[in-house]
Design a protein around this motif. Structure first.
Motif, PDB file in Angstrom:
ATOM      1  N   ILE A   1       0.865  -1.186   0.000  1.00  0.00           N
ATOM      2  CA  ILE A   1       0.000   0.000   0.000  1.00  0.00           C
ATOM      3  C   ILE A   1       0.897   1.230   0.000  1.00  0.00           C
ATOM      4  N   ILE A   2       0.708   2.091  -0.983  1.00  0.00           N
ATOM      5  CA  ILE A   2       1.512   3.316  -1.035  1.00  0.00           C
ATOM      6  C   ILE A   2       0.679   4.424  -0.418  1.00  0.00           C
ATOM      7  N   GLY A   3       1.152   4.948   0.729  1.00  0.00           N
ATOM      8  CA  GLY A   3       0.450   6.001   1.447  1.00  0.00           C
ATOM      9  C   GLY A   3      -0.141   5.477   2.748  1.00  0.00           C
ATOM     10  N   GLY A   4       0.334   6.054   3.852  1.00  0.00           N
ATOM     11  CA  GLY A   4      -0.180   5.664   5.179  1.00  0.00           C
ATOM     12  C   GLY A   4      -1.090   6.735   5.732  1.00  0.00           C
TER      13      GLY A   4
ATOM     14  N   GLU B   1       5.016   4.796   3.607  1.00  0.00           N
ATOM     15  CA  GLU B   1       4.595   6.181   3.886  1.00  0.00           C
ATOM     16  C   GLU B   1       5.821   7.095   3.806  1.00  0.00           C
ATOM     17  N   ARG B   2       5.699   8.161   3.018  1.00  0.00           N
ATOM     18  CA  ARG B   2       6.869   9.035   2.832  1.00  0.00           C
ATOM     19  C   ARG B   2       7.203   9.857   4.072  1.00  0.00           C
ATOM     20  N   ALA B   3       6.195  10.198   4.898  1.00  0.00           N
ATOM     21  CA  ALA B   3       6.461  11.015   6.091  1.00  0.00           C
ATOM     22  C   ALA B   3       7.206  10.178   7.140  1.00  0.00           C
TER      23      ALA B   3
ATOM     24  N   SER C   1       9.457   6.275   3.760  1.00  0.00           N
ATOM     25  CA  SER C   1       9.620   5.400   2.588  1.00  0.00           C
ATOM     26  C   SER C   1       8.841   5.950   1.391  1.00  0.00           C
ATOM     27  N   PRO C   2       9.334   7.042   0.799  1.00  0.00           N
ATOM     28  CA  PRO C   2       8.631   7.563  -0.386  1.00  0.00           C
ATOM     29  C   PRO C   2       8.781   6.598  -1.556  1.00  0.00           C
ATOM     30  N   ILE C   3       7.702   6.350  -2.261  1.00  0.00           N
ATOM     31  CA  ILE C   3       7.745   5.437  -3.412  1.00  0.00           C
ATOM     32  C   ILE C   3       7.710   6.286  -4.682  1.00  0.00           C
TER      33      ILE C   3
ATOM     34  N   GLY D   1      -2.756   2.148  -4.489  1.00  0.00           N
ATOM     35  CA  GLY D   1      -2.346   3.556  -4.458  1.00  0.00           C
ATOM     36  C   GLY D   1      -3.276   4.329  -3.541  1.00  0.00           C
ATOM     37  N   ALA D   2      -2.798   4.588  -2.322  1.00  0.00           N
ATOM     38  CA  ALA D   2      -3.560   5.391  -1.352  1.00  0.00           C
ATOM     39  C   ALA D   2      -2.744   6.645  -1.090  1.00  0.00           C
ATOM     40  N   ASP D   3      -2.162   7.186  -2.163  1.00  0.00           N
ATOM     41  CA  ASP D   3      -1.153   8.238  -2.006  1.00  0.00           C
ATOM     42  C   ASP D   3      -1.690   9.638  -2.257  1.00  0.00           C
TER      43      ASP D   3
ATOM     44  N   ARG E   1      -4.692  24.185  -0.904  1.00  0.00           N
ATOM     45  CA  ARG E   1      -5.344  24.594  -2.147  1.00  0.00           C
ATOM     46  C   ARG E   1      -6.357  23.514  -2.474  1.00  0.00           C
ATOM     47  N   ILE E   2      -7.591  23.910  -2.749  1.00  0.00           N
ATOM     48  CA  ILE E   2      -8.663  22.941  -2.950  1.00  0.00           C
ATOM     49  C   ILE E   2      -8.646  22.445  -4.397  1.00  0.00           C
ATOM     50  N   LYS E   3      -8.559  21.125  -4.529  1.00  0.00           N
ATOM     51  CA  LYS E   3      -8.462  20.517  -5.864  1.00  0.00           C
ATOM     52  C   LYS E   3      -9.507  19.430  -6.014  1.00  0.00           C
TER      53      LYS E   3
ATOM     54  N   LEU F   1      -6.564   2.182  -7.162  1.00  0.00           N
ATOM     55  CA  LEU F   1      -6.502   3.498  -6.507  1.00  0.00           C
ATOM     56  C   LEU F   1      -7.649   3.618  -5.520  1.00  0.00           C
ATOM     57  N   ILE F   2      -7.377   4.221  -4.369  1.00  0.00           N
ATOM     58  CA  ILE F   2      -8.459   4.521  -3.424  1.00  0.00           C
ATOM     59  C   ILE F   2      -8.319   5.964  -2.935  1.00  0.00           C
ATOM     60  N   GLY F   3      -9.395   6.478  -2.363  1.00  0.00           N
ATOM     61  CA  GLY F   3      -9.350   7.780  -1.694  1.00  0.00           C
ATOM     62  C   GLY F   3      -9.085   8.925  -2.655  1.00  0.00           C
TER      63      GLY F   3
ATOM     64  N   ARG G   1     -17.161  14.849   2.649  1.00  0.00           N
ATOM     65  CA  ARG G   1     -17.277  13.428   2.342  1.00  0.00           C
ATOM     66  C   ARG G   1     -15.964  12.760   1.916  1.00  0.00           C
ATOM     67  N   GLY G   2     -14.884  13.529   1.688  1.00  0.00           N
ATOM     68  CA  GLY G   2     -13.673  12.922   1.120  1.00  0.00           C
ATOM     69  C   GLY G   2     -13.119  11.797   1.969  1.00  0.00           C
ATOM     70  N   ALA G   3     -12.936  12.057   3.261  1.00  0.00           N
ATOM     71  CA  ALA G   3     -12.370  11.028   4.135  1.00  0.00           C
ATOM     72  C   ALA G   3     -13.367   9.888   4.334  1.00  0.00           C
ATOM     73  N   CYS G   4     -14.653  10.256   4.414  1.00  0.00           N
ATOM     74  CA  CYS G   4     -15.687   9.212   4.590  1.00  0.00           C
ATOM     75  C   CYS G   4     -15.666   8.244   3.413  1.00  0.00           C
TER      76      CYS G   4
HETATM   77  C1  LIG Z   1      -9.690  21.647   4.343  1.00  0.00           C
HETATM   78  C2  LIG Z   1     -10.202  20.246   4.192  1.00  0.00           C
HETATM   79  C3  LIG Z   1     -11.283  19.815   4.965  1.00  0.00           C
HETATM   80  C4  LIG Z   1     -11.791  18.508   4.830  1.00  0.00           C
HETATM   81  N1  LIG Z   1     -12.867  18.113   5.589  1.00  0.00           N
HETATM   82  C5  LIG Z   1     -13.378  16.863   5.447  1.00  0.00           C
HETATM   83  C6  LIG Z   1     -14.503  16.411   6.240  1.00  0.00           C
HETATM   84  O1  LIG Z   1     -15.070  17.133   7.070  1.00  0.00           O
HETATM   85  N2  LIG Z   1     -14.961  15.149   6.062  1.00  0.00           N
HETATM   86  C7  LIG Z   1     -14.381  14.299   5.162  1.00  0.00           C
HETATM   87  O2  LIG Z   1     -14.845  13.156   5.029  1.00  0.00           O
HETATM   88  N3  LIG Z   1     -13.299  14.681   4.411  1.00  0.00           N
HETATM   89  C8  LIG Z   1     -12.793  15.933   4.530  1.00  0.00           C
HETATM   90  N4  LIG Z   1     -11.706  16.320   3.783  1.00  0.00           N
HETATM   91  C9  LIG Z   1     -11.115  15.379   2.814  1.00  0.00           C
HETATM   92  C10 LIG Z   1     -10.141  14.378   3.435  1.00  0.00           C
HETATM   93  O3  LIG Z   1      -9.148  15.056   4.169  1.00  0.00           O
HETATM   94  C11 LIG Z   1      -9.492  13.515   2.336  1.00  0.00           C
HETATM   95  O4  LIG Z   1     -10.477  13.065   1.448  1.00  0.00           O
HETATM   96  C12 LIG Z   1      -8.768  12.300   2.935  1.00  0.00           C
HETATM   97  O5  LIG Z   1      -7.725  12.708   3.765  1.00  0.00           O
HETATM   98  C13 LIG Z   1      -8.214  11.380   1.830  1.00  0.00           C
HETATM   99  O6  LIG Z   1      -7.507  10.320   2.425  1.00  0.00           O
HETATM  100  P1  LIG Z   1      -6.385   9.548   1.596  1.00  0.00           P
HETATM  101  O7  LIG Z   1      -5.907   8.446   2.479  1.00  0.00           O
HETATM  102  O8  LIG Z   1      -6.878   9.225   0.244  1.00  0.00           O
HETATM  103  O9  LIG Z   1      -5.240  10.627   1.344  1.00  0.00           O
HETATM  104  P2  LIG Z   1      -4.315  11.392   2.398  1.00  0.00           P
HETATM  105  O10 LIG Z   1      -5.009  11.555   3.699  1.00  0.00           O
HETATM  106  O11 LIG Z   1      -3.830  12.607   1.683  1.00  0.00           O
HETATM  107  O12 LIG Z   1      -3.093  10.391   2.604  1.00  0.00           O
HETATM  108  C14 LIG Z   1      -2.142  10.143   1.580  1.00  0.00           C
HETATM  109  C15 LIG Z   1      -0.860   9.654   2.235  1.00  0.00           C
HETATM  110  O13 LIG Z   1       0.038   9.204   1.214  1.00  0.00           O
HETATM  111  C16 LIG Z   1       1.342   9.660   1.530  1.00  0.00           C
HETATM  112  N5  LIG Z   1       2.080   9.694   0.249  1.00  0.00           N
HETATM  113  C17 LIG Z   1       1.833  10.496  -0.812  1.00  0.00           C
HETATM  114  N6  LIG Z   1       2.674  10.208  -1.815  1.00  0.00           N
HETATM  115  C18 LIG Z   1       3.490   9.201  -1.385  1.00  0.00           C
HETATM  116  C19 LIG Z   1       4.554   8.461  -1.980  1.00  0.00           C
HETATM  117  N7  LIG Z   1       4.988   8.712  -3.231  1.00  0.00           N
HETATM  118  N8  LIG Z   1       5.165   7.490  -1.247  1.00  0.00           N
HETATM  119  C20 LIG Z   1       4.744   7.220   0.022  1.00  0.00           C
HETATM  120  N9  LIG Z   1       3.737   7.903   0.647  1.00  0.00           N
HETATM  121  C21 LIG Z   1       3.107   8.872  -0.054  1.00  0.00           C
HETATM  122  C22 LIG Z   1       1.118  11.021   2.178  1.00  0.00           C
HETATM  123  O14 LIG Z   1       2.233  11.430   2.967  1.00  0.00           O
HETATM  124  C23 LIG Z   1      -0.131  10.752   3.018  1.00  0.00           C
HETATM  125  O15 LIG Z   1       0.193  10.276   4.303  1.00  0.00           O
HETATM  126  C24 LIG Z   1     -11.184  17.613   3.909  1.00  0.00           C
HETATM  127  C25 LIG Z   1     -10.063  18.036   3.153  1.00  0.00           C
HETATM  128  C26 LIG Z   1      -9.595  19.340   3.279  1.00  0.00           C
HETATM  129  C27 LIG Z   1      -8.406  19.776   2.448  1.00  0.00           C
END
Ligand SMILES: Cc1cc2nc3c(=O)[nH]c(=O)nc-3n(C[C@H](O)[C@H](O)[C@H](O)COP(=O)(O)OP(=O)(O)OC[C@H]3O[C@@H](n4cnc5c(N)ncnc54)[C@H](O)[C@@H]3O)c2cc1C
Length: 342
Positions: free
Chosen positions: A7-10, A32-34, A118-120, A134-136, A241-243, A258-260, A272-275
């Motif tokens: 899994i890439i991304g913690g 996880e790169r951090a 461990s950045p990939i 890809g959870a990155d 920056r909101i994308k 890919l997830i998330g 809803r992003g994290a949900c």
């Molecule tokens: C301002 C703001 C408010 C939000 N509020 C909400 C909310 O109220 N409710 C909600 O559900 N969602 C909310 N979200 C959205 C939510 O934060 C994201 O949808 C969620 O964090 C996505 O999780 P993820 O695991 O996909 O990605 P992330 O949480 O971004 O995790 C990705 C991980 O991958 C690691 N990574 C990246 N590239 C590499 C690489 N090459 N090698 C190794 N590791 C790598 C990163 O360091 C990171 O730890 C909000 C977002 C923002 C910006």
């Protein structure tokens, strides 16, 4: 023979998927790169679907115990008057900030599963794993492999500053002005979360002095906003920056998924992003365990892609509505009607 996943991304998605697969006998490495879990981050509202996904990996009760329960909220005008009250018919949401959510997910994993620092850069070295996930996050590298080309997220000309202030609140409210929103919500640890979203030119720099920028931009808003501006912790301020992600034709290719946010980053306006990331993790985990790698990946793509892409569109519409420049009276009327219909 055990099945293995890299899994890439913690982050939220990577840690949740690792929990699911390990609990079902898989061997998992999370890269996880951090160097460590983050100790800052905004509050996330966990809706019932996300809580069910957390329950499926045994983390739901811990999140409910740490977070605060929320059923009602309000959308207000700059002068403090109410545009609409929102009573959730979808059940109670639990507000939890990112650091304790990530800690809870990490605590479910055996030592050594998460390989920090461990950045990939390429997945070529991960060929020995049965599945690569890809959870990155929004700037995913794995996405290029799945899409067959580089697909960048779209920057919408909206930034958000988020942080916390000491002391509790029971307010859950967004205040909508022209091109600006200020949000306040409770947070664990005797703190109050806040965020400020604002339109800007796409080439704008990050404010050099965020605290001064916030006070000059929102300092004339109603008393609850001014109260936060008077006591926020300046060190806690983070800029985003909101994308949002353009539609991908598939979330899978070969043995890669890919997830998330890597698949469907959306504006935060529906919360809803994290949900959805947690639901991805539970859905992908269950599909792989029940149907094996090939069948499971296809099942995951069928179950999740269209639904999450519709939410990306819905969140964008809400973002435009909330940050309208003109016709804010019409906007407020539409919002009240939408809340009543919902
Ligand atoms: C301002 C703001 C408010 C939000 N509020 C909400 C909310 O109220 N409710 C909600 O559900 N969602 C909310 N979200 C959205 C939510 O934060 C994201 O949808 C969620 O964090 C996505 O999780 P993820 O695991 O996909 O990605 P992330 O949480 O971004 O995790 C990705 C991980 O991958 C690691 N990574 C990246 N590239 C590499 C690489 N090459 N090698 C190794 N590791 C790598 C990163 O360091 C990171 O730890 C909000 C977002 C923002 C910006």
């Amino acid at each position: 023979m055990t099945t293995s996943a890299a899994i890439i991304g913690g982050g939220i998605g990577g840690l949740a998927t690792a929990n699911y697969l390990i609990q079902h006998g898989w061997t998992v490495d999370v890269f996880e790169r951090a160097a460590a879990l983050p100790d800052t981050g905004t509050a996330l509202g966990m809706w019932p679907e996300a809580l069910a996904a957390l329950d499926s990996i045994g983390a739901g009760d811990a999140v409910r115990a740490i977070g605060s329960q929320q059923r009602r909220g309000a959308i207000r005008r700059v002068d403090g008057s109410t545009i609409a009250n929102i009573n959730s018919h979808r059940g109670t949401a639990v507000l939890i900030s990112r650091p304790p959510l990530l800690r809870t997910l990490a605590e479910g994993l055996p030592d050594g599963v998460v390989k920090f620092s461990s950045p990939i850069a390429t997945i070529d070295d991960l060929a020995g794993y049965d599945v690569i996930i890809g959870a990155d996050g929004v700037n995913s590298r794995v996405r290029t492999v799945v899409a067959g080309q580089q697909v960048d997220p779209e920057y919408l000309g909206v930034s958000a500053l988020v942080g916390w202030a000491p002391g509790e609140t029971d307010t859950v409210a967004e205040t909508w002005g022209e091109q600006r929103i200020f949000g306040i919500s409770p947070r664990d640890g005797n703190r109050t979360n806040w965020f400020a979203a604002y339109r800007e030119p796409v080439d704008a720099d990050i404010p050099a002095h965020p605290a001064a920028f916030l006070r000059s931009t929102f300092g004339h808003w109603h008393a609850d906003v001014r109260d936060i501006l008077a006591r926020f912790d300046e060190e806690s301020i983070i800029h985003y920056r909101i994308k949002q992600m353009p539609k991908l034709d598939s979330y899978i290719r070969g043995n890669v998924a890919l997830i998330g946010d890597a698949a469907h980053a959306m504006t935060p306006n529906l919360g809803r992003g994290a949900c959805e990331t947690l639901v991805d993790a539970a859905t992908l985990g269950a599909a792989l365990v029940e149907h094996g790698v090939e069948g499971g990946l296809h099942k995951y793509d069928r179950k999740r892609r269209k639904h999450t892409q519709r939410l990306v569109t819905g969140a964008r519409i809400m973002n435009r509505l909330a940050l309208s420049t003109r016709y804010t009276g019409l906007r407020d009327g539409l919002l009240r009607a939408a809340v009543q219909i919902a």
